[in-house]
Design a protein around this motif. Structure first.
Motif, PDB file in Angstrom:
ATOM      1  N   ALA A   1       0.834  -1.203   0.000  1.00 21.78           N
ATOM      2  CA  ALA A   1       0.000   0.000   0.000  1.00 21.78           C
ATOM      3  C   ALA A   1       0.870   1.256   0.000  1.00 21.78           C
ATOM      4  N   LEU A   2       1.928   1.233   0.794  1.00 22.86           N
ATOM      5  CA  LEU A   2       2.816   2.392   0.862  1.00 22.86           C
ATOM      6  C   LEU A   2       3.513   2.632  -0.470  1.00 22.86           C
ATOM      7  N   LEU A   3       4.071   1.581  -1.051  1.00 24.52           N
ATOM      8  CA  LEU A   3       4.742   1.746  -2.344  1.00 24.52           C
ATOM      9  C   LEU A   3       3.753   2.161  -3.421  1.00 24.52           C
ATOM     10  N   GLY A   4       2.542   1.614  -3.380  1.00 26.45           N
ATOM     11  CA  GLY A   4       1.516   2.010  -4.333  1.00 26.45           C
ATOM     12  C   GLY A   4       1.205   3.492  -4.239  1.00 26.45           C
ATOM     13  N   GLY A   5       1.104   4.002  -3.009  1.00 23.89           N
ATOM     14  CA  GLY A   5       0.861   5.433  -2.817  1.00 23.89           C
ATOM     15  C   GLY A   5       2.011   6.288  -3.310  1.00 23.89           C
ATOM     16  N   LEU A   6       3.239   5.835  -3.055  1.00 30.91           N
ATOM     17  CA  LEU A   6       4.412   6.584  -3.523  1.00 30.91           C
ATOM     18  C   LEU A   6       4.452   6.643  -5.047  1.00 30.91           C
ATOM     19  N   MET A   7       4.102   5.545  -5.685  1.00 29.26           N
ATOM     20  CA  MET A   7       4.109   5.528  -7.150  1.00 29.26           C
ATOM     21  C   MET A   7       2.963   6.356  -7.732  1.00 29.26           C
ATOM     22  N   GLU A   8       1.837   6.425  -7.015  1.00 33.46           N
ATOM     23  CA  GLU A   8       0.742   7.299  -7.457  1.00 33.46           C
ATOM     24  C   GLU A   8       1.167   8.766  -7.381  1.00 33.46           C
TER      25      GLU A   8
ATOM     26  N   LEU B   1      12.505   8.598  -5.860  1.00 33.45           N
ATOM     27  CA  LEU B   1      11.269   7.920  -6.263  1.00 33.45           C
ATOM     28  C   LEU B   1      11.442   7.235  -7.614  1.00 33.45           C
ATOM     29  N   ASP B   2      12.101   7.924  -8.545  1.00 38.02           N
ATOM     30  CA  ASP B   2      12.354   7.311  -9.848  1.00 38.02           C
ATOM     31  C   ASP B   2      13.237   6.073  -9.701  1.00 38.02           C
ATOM     32  N   GLY B   3      14.230   6.163  -8.833  1.00 33.52           N
ATOM     33  CA  GLY B   3      15.090   5.012  -8.602  1.00 33.52           C
ATOM     34  C   GLY B   3      14.330   3.858  -7.968  1.00 33.52           C
ATOM     35  N   LEU B   4      13.475   4.158  -6.999  1.00 29.98           N
ATOM     36  CA  LEU B   4      12.701   3.118  -6.322  1.00 29.98           C
ATOM     37  C   LEU B   4      11.727   2.445  -7.279  1.00 29.98           C
ATOM     38  N   SER B   5      11.236   3.178  -8.256  1.00 31.13           N
ATOM     39  CA  SER B   5      10.283   2.610  -9.216  1.00 31.13           C
ATOM     40  C   SER B   5      10.918   1.526 -10.085  1.00 31.13           C
ATOM     41  N   GLN B   6      12.242   1.491 -10.145  1.00 33.38           N
ATOM     42  CA  GLN B   6      12.925   0.498 -10.964  1.00 33.38           C
ATOM     43  C   GLN B   6      13.066  -0.850 -10.262  1.00 33.38           C
ATOM     44  N   PHE B   7      12.764  -0.887  -8.962  1.00 35.96           N
ATOM     45  CA  PHE B   7      12.792  -2.156  -8.225  1.00 35.96           C
ATOM     46  C   PHE B   7      11.468  -2.866  -8.482  1.00 35.96           C
ATOM     47  N   ARG B   8      11.535  -4.042  -9.079  1.00 32.42           N
ATOM     48  CA  ARG B   8      10.323  -4.717  -9.537  1.00 32.42           C
ATOM     49  C   ARG B   8       9.920  -5.912  -8.686  1.00 32.42           C
ATOM     50  N   GLU B   9      10.613  -6.190  -7.578  1.00 38.28           N
ATOM     51  CA  GLU B   9      10.289  -7.393  -6.823  1.00 38.28           C
ATOM     52  C   GLU B   9       8.925  -7.323  -6.159  1.00 38.28           C
ATOM     53  N   VAL B  10       8.348  -8.497  -5.969  1.00 41.55           N
ATOM     54  CA  VAL B  10       7.028  -8.626  -5.354  1.00 41.55           C
ATOM     55  C   VAL B  10       7.131  -8.621  -3.839  1.00 41.55           C
ATOM     56  N   ASN B  11       8.179  -9.235  -3.301  1.00 44.16           N
ATOM     57  CA  ASN B  11       8.385  -9.320  -1.854  1.00 44.16           C
ATOM     58  C   ASN B  11       9.057  -8.038  -1.375  1.00 44.16           C
ATOM     59  N   LEU B  12       8.272  -7.149  -0.788  1.00 41.89           N
ATOM     60  CA  LEU B  12       8.751  -5.808  -0.487  1.00 41.89           C
ATOM     61  C   LEU B  12       9.211  -5.671   0.959  1.00 41.89           C
ATOM     62  N   PHE B  13      10.345  -5.009   1.121  1.00 36.45           N
ATOM     63  CA  PHE B  13      10.822  -4.584   2.431  1.00 36.45           C
ATOM     64  C   PHE B  13      11.481  -3.230   2.217  1.00 36.45           C
ATOM     65  N   LEU B  14      10.676  -2.179   2.285  1.00 41.50           N
ATOM     66  CA  LEU B  14      11.124  -0.846   1.886  1.00 41.50           C
ATOM     67  C   LEU B  14      12.255  -0.321   2.754  1.00 41.50           C
ATOM     68  N   ARG B  15      12.304  -0.727   4.018  1.00 43.03           N
ATOM     69  CA  ARG B  15      13.378  -0.262   4.896  1.00 43.03           C
ATOM     70  C   ARG B  15      14.744  -0.715   4.395  1.00 43.03           C
ATOM     71  N   GLY B  16      14.772  -1.837   3.694  1.00 41.69           N
ATOM     72  CA  GLY B  16      16.016  -2.327   3.120  1.00 41.69           C
ATOM     73  C   GLY B  16      16.212  -1.919   1.678  1.00 41.69           C
ATOM     74  N   MET B  17      15.111  -1.637   0.972  1.00 39.17           N
ATOM     75  CA  MET B  17      15.205  -1.268  -0.434  1.00 39.17           C
ATOM     76  C   MET B  17      15.646   0.179  -0.631  1.00 39.17           C
TER      77      MET B  17
END
Length: 321
Positions: free
Chosen positions: A85-92, A175-191
């Motif tokens: 949900a958090l990553l979805g909001g950031l990408m929106e 944000l542009d850099g984070l959008s290039q990470f395509r994995e399904v298993n998310l751990f944003l604190r490490g990404m």
């Protein structure tokens, strides 16, 4: 010195009908204060992300968006978890703003710290971490488990900021850099640390939850830790290799000892040593298979290339109708 950014405060929400009416005004007040000081640009807003809530959360978000242009909302088609949900909001928000600040809806993170984050952004930082200065308000159990969580991640080779959760500012480049990470298993604190760019930390005191109950019990914290480790580190697999090597060497020593004892005629038949060896080896094998299975499961999920979230509604779509 950068120009004031169009800022989006991204707030993931799951069953927050009790606390949302309280904290929404606090987010808006902080945004108004930043606007009055000229630190953010007009068009800055609060973006609530509904993570498939089963209560009135989405209804409240729609009412807020209808009553005030500074409030916006989007809703996932079903519950996908906090990180999605958090990553979805950031990408929106990406592409519609110059910077985002992510924060939970419960009001525990110090909202006033946002000004320090924006100041750091204006000074040239693209990533600003909100870090707890202490855990004195936590119970012993909560403090012990949280500290163990970060130490475990560090010991497993996961790069993350100690005592930092998901309260952070990200500039457009990050944000542009984070959008290039395509994995399904998310751990944003490490990404996020893997994205790079100039970063800094600001420190704050965490408060008690303003209303409602926590959606992150111990079981979810453990699941988050496992997901973080297996998504960002292969060290557990290497530990299995070293464990196997150590057991093999110990077995060789035991074989030499058994042969020597037999040659000297000092062997005594018994079931205790045999049973202990069988249970030990069985435990090591099952543990190893479990860790390997965790990684295989991650590969299985990644290989499907399923969407990490699906947005079903956006309040600004309604404005365009």
């Amino acid at each position: 010195m950068r120009k004031p950014p169009v800022l989006a405060i991204v707030v993931p929400c799951y069953n927050e009908e009790e606390v949302l009416p309280i904290t929404c005004g606090l987010f808006k007040a902080e945004l108004d204060d930043l606007l009055a000081k000229g630190k953010v640009a007009p068009g800055s807003h609060v973006l609530f992300v509904n993570d498939g809530s089963r209560d009135r959360t989405w209804e409240i978000i729609r009412e807020l968006a209808a009553s005030e242009p500074a409030y916006r909302g989007c809703s996932l088609s079903r519950n996908r978890g906090h990180q999605n949900a958090l990553l979805g909001g950031l990408m929106e928000a990406r592409g519609h703003c110059d910077a985002t600040i992510s924060i939970d809806c419960d009001g525990q993170d110090d909202i006033a710290t946002m000004e320090q984050m924006v100041d750091a952004y204006l000074d040239g930082c693209d990533v600003v971490y909100g870090v707890r200065s202490s855990r004195e308000t936590d119970t012993f159990f909560k403090r012990f488990t949280a500290q163990s969580f970060y130490r475990l991640l560090e010991s497993m080779g996961v790069e993350c900021v100690y005592n930092h959760a998901d309260y952070r500012l990200l500039g457009a480049a990050a944000l542009d850099g984070l959008s290039q990470f395509r994995e399904v298993n998310l751990f944003l604190r490490g990404m996020v640390p893997l994205v790079g760019f100039r970063s800094t930390s600001v420190y704050y005191e965490r408060h008690e939850r303003m209303a409602g109950s926590s959606h992150y019990p111990l079981s979810k914290m453990l699941a988050l830790a496992v997901n973080g480790i297996t998504s960002l580190s292969v060290r557990p697999i290497r530990l299995i290799t070293w464990t196997g090597l150590a057991v093999a060497l110990a077995s060789l020593v035991a074989i030499v000892w058994v042969l020597a004892a037999h040659a000297l005629g000092g062997t005594v038949s018994g079931w205790a040593s045999t049973t202990a060896a069988v249970f030990f080896m069985g435990g090591v094998q099952m543990l190893s298979l479990g860790v390997i299975g965790e990684y295989v499961g991650k590969i299985y999920l990644e290989s499907k290339h399923r969407p990490r979230w699906i947005m079903s509604e956006r309040t600004w779509d309604e404005d365009e109708k």
